[in-house]
Design an enzyme around this catalytic site. Structure first.
Site: not given
Length: 169
Positions: A13, A110, A140
Site C-alpha cells: 500500500s 483493489d 487491498h
C-alpha cells in the site's frame, strides 16, 4: 568469510509507494547505499488520481473509499505538499532508467490495481526488469491475513522468491 546481502526495499500500500519513492530519491540524489537487489511492491499507490479501479472498488470494508484515499493523501502531503510531486506521484518521476528489478503485485478488487498495472506497463515498456502478479479474489491489504488466507502467504513467498532470484543473477 563475511557475506553481505545487497539491500532491497519492500512495502504494501503506502509502504510500496514509499519504497519505490525512496529508491528513486536515492537514485536522483546520487546516494549509493549498495546495489539494491530488488523492490517488492504489493498493491501500491503510485500516483493515479482517477482510474477505473478507483471508481469500481473500495468501500467501508477495506477503508479505501474515495474519501479515505483523499484523507491519506492529505495526511502524507500536509498543506504544503503537491500531488504532482515526483516522489508522491511516481509517474511524474523518471521511470525509464536505473530502477532495480521490481516485483509488482496487486489485489483483484483493489481500487489501486490500476496503479500497479500502470507501473508494470511503464517499467516493461522501458525494458526494466520487473514482474507483475495479480492475486485473484483479493481485496487491498490481503497480505496482512497470511495466517488465514493461503493466497496471502503465497504472495509473500512470491516476493521472497523474486528477491532471492535477483541475488543469484
Amino acid at each position: 568469510m563475511l557475506f553481505e546481502t545487497p539491500p532491497g526495499f519492500a512495502g504494501d500500500s503506502a509502504g510500496a509507494m514509499l519504497s519505490l519513492a525512496t529508491v528513486l530519491w536515492l537514485r536522483d540524489k546520487q546516494i549509493h547505499c549498495g546495489n539494491i537487489s530488488a523492490v517488492l511492491l504489493w498493491y501500491g499507490l503510485y500516483g493515479l488520481r482517477d482510474s477505473t479501479s478507483r471508481r469500481l472498488y473500495g468501500g467501508e470494508w477495506d477503508g479505501l473509499r474515495q474519501q479515505d484515499l483523499e484523507e491519506y493523501d492529505n495526511a502524507y502531503l500536509t498543506a504544503l505538499g503537491s500531488r504532482d510531486a515526483p516522489y508522491y506521484c511516481l509517474f511524474n518521476n523518471d521511470l525509464t532508467q536505473d530502477i532495480p528489478p521490481c516485483f509488482i503485485a496487486s489485489a483483484q478488487y483493489d481500487p489501486l490495481i490500476d496503479d500497479s498495472v500502470t507501473l508494470f506497463k511503464t517499467l516493461e515498456a522501458h525494458q526494466l526488469a520487473c514482474e507483475y502478479k495479480m492475486y485473484p479474489g483479493t481485496l487491498h491489504a490481503f497480505l496482512h491475513y497470511s495466517r488465514m488466507m493461503k493466497v496471502a502467504d503465497d504472495a509473500i513467498r512470491d516476493g521472497a522468491h523474486y528477491f532471492v532470484k535477483q541475488l543469484t543473477l
